[in-house]
Design a protein around this motif. Structure first.
Motif, PDB file in Angstrom:
ATOM      1  N   UNK A 121     -12.428   5.251  -2.637  1.00  0.00           N
ATOM      2  CA  UNK A 121     -12.615   3.810  -2.844  1.00  0.00           C
ATOM      3  C   UNK A 121     -14.113   3.539  -2.973  1.00  0.00           C
ATOM      4  N   UNK A 122     -14.451   2.336  -3.413  1.00  0.00           N
ATOM      5  CA  UNK A 122     -15.863   1.972  -3.544  1.00  0.00           C
ATOM      6  C   UNK A 122     -16.561   2.022  -2.188  1.00  0.00           C
ATOM      7  N   UNK A 123     -15.873   1.605  -1.121  1.00  0.00           N
ATOM      8  CA  UNK A 123     -16.494   1.615   0.211  1.00  0.00           C
ATOM      9  C   UNK A 123     -16.737   3.050   0.686  1.00  0.00           C
ATOM     10  N   UNK A 124     -15.750   3.920   0.493  1.00  0.00           N
ATOM     11  CA  UNK A 124     -15.955   5.331   0.849  1.00  0.00           C
ATOM     12  C   UNK A 124     -17.108   5.923   0.046  1.00  0.00           C
ATOM     13  N   UNK A 125     -17.162   5.590  -1.234  1.00  0.00           N
ATOM     14  CA  UNK A 125     -18.260   6.056  -2.088  1.00  0.00           C
ATOM     15  C   UNK A 125     -19.606   5.564  -1.566  1.00  0.00           C
ATOM     16  N   UNK A 126     -19.694   4.284  -1.241  1.00  0.00           N
ATOM     17  CA  UNK A 126     -20.957   3.695  -0.782  1.00  0.00           C
ATOM     18  C   UNK A 126     -21.452   4.389   0.485  1.00  0.00           C
ATOM     19  N   UNK A 127     -20.556   4.639   1.413  1.00  0.00           N
ATOM     20  CA  UNK A 127     -20.964   5.293   2.662  1.00  0.00           C
ATOM     21  C   UNK A 127     -21.410   6.732   2.419  1.00  0.00           C
TER      22      UNK A 127
ATOM     23  N   UNK B 154     -10.924  -2.819  -0.040  1.00  0.00           N
ATOM     24  CA  UNK B 154     -10.169  -2.051   0.958  1.00  0.00           C
ATOM     25  C   UNK B 154     -10.874  -0.741   1.338  1.00  0.00           C
ATOM     26  N   UNK B 155     -10.631  -0.304   2.579  1.00  0.00           N
ATOM     27  CA  UNK B 155     -11.209   0.957   3.070  1.00  0.00           C
ATOM     28  C   UNK B 155     -10.588   2.166   2.382  1.00  0.00           C
ATOM     29  N   UNK B 156      -9.283   2.157   2.235  1.00  0.00           N
ATOM     30  CA  UNK B 156      -8.549   3.313   1.727  1.00  0.00           C
ATOM     31  C   UNK B 156      -7.852   2.962   0.408  1.00  0.00           C
ATOM     32  N   UNK B 157      -7.588   3.963  -0.437  1.00  0.00           N
ATOM     33  CA  UNK B 157      -6.881   3.670  -1.693  1.00  0.00           C
ATOM     34  C   UNK B 157      -5.495   3.073  -1.424  1.00  0.00           C
ATOM     35  N   UNK B 158      -5.191   2.024  -2.171  1.00  0.00           N
ATOM     36  CA  UNK B 158      -3.849   1.429  -2.093  1.00  0.00           C
ATOM     37  C   UNK B 158      -2.854   2.274  -2.883  1.00  0.00           C
ATOM     38  N   UNK B 159      -3.375   2.939  -3.911  1.00  0.00           N
ATOM     39  CA  UNK B 159      -2.573   3.817  -4.770  1.00  0.00           C
ATOM     40  C   UNK B 159      -3.287   5.162  -4.863  1.00  0.00           C
TER      41      UNK B 159
ATOM     42  N   UNK C 192       0.831  -1.208   0.000  1.00  0.00           N
ATOM     43  CA  UNK C 192       0.000   0.000   0.000  1.00  0.00           C
ATOM     44  C   UNK C 192       0.866   1.259   0.000  1.00  0.00           C
ATOM     45  N   UNK C 193       0.171   2.404  -0.017  1.00  0.00           N
ATOM     46  CA  UNK C 193       0.848   3.687   0.202  1.00  0.00           C
ATOM     47  C   UNK C 193       1.559   4.263  -0.996  1.00  0.00           C
ATOM     48  N   UNK C 194       1.225   3.797  -2.176  1.00  0.00           N
ATOM     49  CA  UNK C 194       1.880   4.327  -3.381  1.00  0.00           C
ATOM     50  C   UNK C 194       1.271   5.669  -3.785  1.00  0.00           C
ATOM     51  N   UNK C 195       2.112   6.597  -4.214  1.00  0.00           N
ATOM     52  CA  UNK C 195       1.666   7.873  -4.784  1.00  0.00           C
ATOM     53  C   UNK C 195       2.307   7.984  -6.163  1.00  0.00           C
ATOM     54  N   UNK C 196       1.474   8.052  -7.200  1.00  0.00           N
ATOM     55  CA  UNK C 196       1.978   8.072  -8.576  1.00  0.00           C
ATOM     56  C   UNK C 196       1.645   9.391  -9.250  1.00  0.00           C
TER      57      UNK C 196
ATOM     58  N   UNK D 160     -11.306  -0.264  -9.350  1.00  0.00           N
ATOM     59  CA  UNK D 160     -10.547  -0.171  -8.100  1.00  0.00           C
ATOM     60  C   UNK D 160      -9.396  -1.173  -8.077  1.00  0.00           C
ATOM     61  N   UNK D 161      -9.662  -2.394  -8.527  1.00  0.00           N
ATOM     62  CA  UNK D 161      -8.596  -3.403  -8.524  1.00  0.00           C
ATOM     63  C   UNK D 161      -7.470  -3.029  -9.489  1.00  0.00           C
ATOM     64  N   UNK D 162      -7.832  -2.478 -10.637  1.00  0.00           N
ATOM     65  CA  UNK D 162      -6.824  -2.115 -11.637  1.00  0.00           C
ATOM     66  C   UNK D 162      -6.027  -0.882 -11.221  1.00  0.00           C
ATOM     67  N   UNK D 163      -6.701   0.067 -10.544  1.00  0.00           N
ATOM     68  CA  UNK D 163      -6.074   1.356 -10.225  1.00  0.00           C
ATOM     69  C   UNK D 163      -5.548   1.439  -8.806  1.00  0.00           C
ATOM     70  N   UNK D 164      -5.956   0.515  -7.933  1.00  0.00           N
ATOM     71  CA  UNK D 164      -5.580   0.610  -6.528  1.00  0.00           C
ATOM     72  C   UNK D 164      -6.399   1.634  -5.768  1.00  0.00           C
ATOM     73  N   UNK D 165      -7.507   2.046  -6.370  1.00  0.00           N
ATOM     74  CA  UNK D 165      -8.396   3.040  -5.780  1.00  0.00           C
ATOM     75  C   UNK D 165      -9.347   3.521  -6.854  1.00  0.00           C
TER      76      UNK D 165
END
Length: 345
Positions: A276-282, A302-307, A148-152, A237-242
């Motif tokens: 993320x999808x979960x943040x969006x849903x909430x 995941x709760x938070x973006x991986x990327x 996790x924790x990537x910034x591109x 989300x899976x392809x982009x990490x968020x």
């Protein structure tokens, strides 16, 4: 289609811009914005006779001088008339083959060839101050990333060798974006053209075009209950990490900013927020309780973006986003989704 009225006598010469792919989503909004900003606009479509698909262009002609030309990315020289005399060109058109039998022949080669074909016409015109190539952050984030924790940002390039070796999902799309961008840079350097690249993330929001091949149905899927579109949202989300988002209005403002700002160079990521999808849903469940969102549908994600996708370079040069949070983005997207019939009410 005939062009609209020319500027009144005594006006300074209008700046003229060509926007390729005028029947598309981002291109239609860009044409509208350029006309509103006082530009004369020339746009290209593959099938001018398709009155239904191009109906929005007829409406946009009421805003200012807009000419529509037939051009095809696969036909060398077909963009000559459209870019002739233009100050700026915005390369938005791209080949679309969602389920190609032969990705190299149907996606990658046409993308590279088409980009160079338009640039060849731009070089021939001899009047071009700046060309803005519209790419995608698919050209930034499609690479092996552990943990996790990537910034591109702009310095990151998707790994074409890795994409070709693994052939996961729609792998040819990010590969085509990288290779078209690199071909554009090579052509620009060899021919003295000023080319910059804009790399938008998932673009959403209202635009004049109504026949969509965009991510609008996906970002509305948690509201619409369309399971296939929710699956697509999960794939993003899976392809982009968020799920990185930007409003189409901000994309088009960035396009014009990069065209007019002569100091700009290289590539520019265009992203206003990472979620993320979960943040969006909430968020959506709280804002639109009438849609009865099933948050458990995506509870395993995941709760938070991986990327996270960084847009710092644009900001450093003075560009400011108008749509900076989910509230501002979804107020507009929900209205648009209802108008298009994606949302029932």
């Amino acid at each position: 289609m005939a062009s609209a009225a020319a500027p009144a006598a005594g006006d300074a010469r209008r700046k003229t811009a060509c926007v390729t792919g005028g029947s598309g989503y981002i291109a239609s909004e860009l044409i509208k914005m350029l006309l509103q900003n006082g530009y004369a606009v020339k746009t290209t479509v593959r099938h001018p006779e398709d009155t239904e698909k191009n109906a929005h262009l007829k409406v946009l002609q009421e805003l200012g001088p807009l000419e529509v030309f037939r051009a095809d990315l696969d036909e060398e020289g077909s963009f000559d008339d459209a870019v002739a005399g233009c100050d700026y060109a915005f390369l938005v058109a791209a080949p679309v083959a969602l389920m190609p039998q032969n990705p190299e022949k149907e996606v990658i080669e046409p993308a590279v060839r088409g980009t160079v074909n338009v640039l060849r016409s731009c070089a021939k015109a001899g009047t071009m101050k700046r060309v803005v190539l519209t790419s995608s952050t698919a050209a930034v984030s499609s690479r092996p990333l552990e943990g996790d924790g990537h910034v591109l940002g702009e310095e990151s390039w998707s790994d074409v060798d890795w994409l070709r070796a693994n052939k996961i999902g729609t792998w040819a799309y990010p590969a085509s974006k990288v290779l078209a961008e690199k071909a554009a840079n090579e052509f620009a350097e060899a021919n003295g053209l000023s080319v910059v690249t804009l790399l938008p993330v998932v673009a959403v929001g209202a635009a004049p075009a109504t026949e969509l091949h965009t991510s609008v149905p996906e970002v509305l899927s948690l509201l619409s209950g369309d399971d296939a579109m929710v699956d697509n949202l999960e794939l993003i989300e899976k392809a982009s990490g968020g799920i990185p988002l930007v409003h189409v209005d901000d994309v088009c403002r960035a396009e014009i900013f990069l065209a007019e700002n002569q100091a700009s160079s290289g590539r520019y990521v265009c992203c206003s927020l990472n979620t993320t999808a979960i943040e969006l849903a909430r968020f959506l469940a709280a804002k639109y309780p009438q849609y009865k969102i099933k948050t458990d549908r995506i509870g395993h994600l995941p709760e938070k973006p991986r990327v996270r996708i960084s847009s710092g370079k644009l900001a450093d040069e003075g560009f400011e986003y108008r749509y900076k949070n989910l509230d501002e983005i979804y107020d507009d997207v929900v209205v648009y989704g209802r108008a298009l019939g994606i949302l029932p009410y």
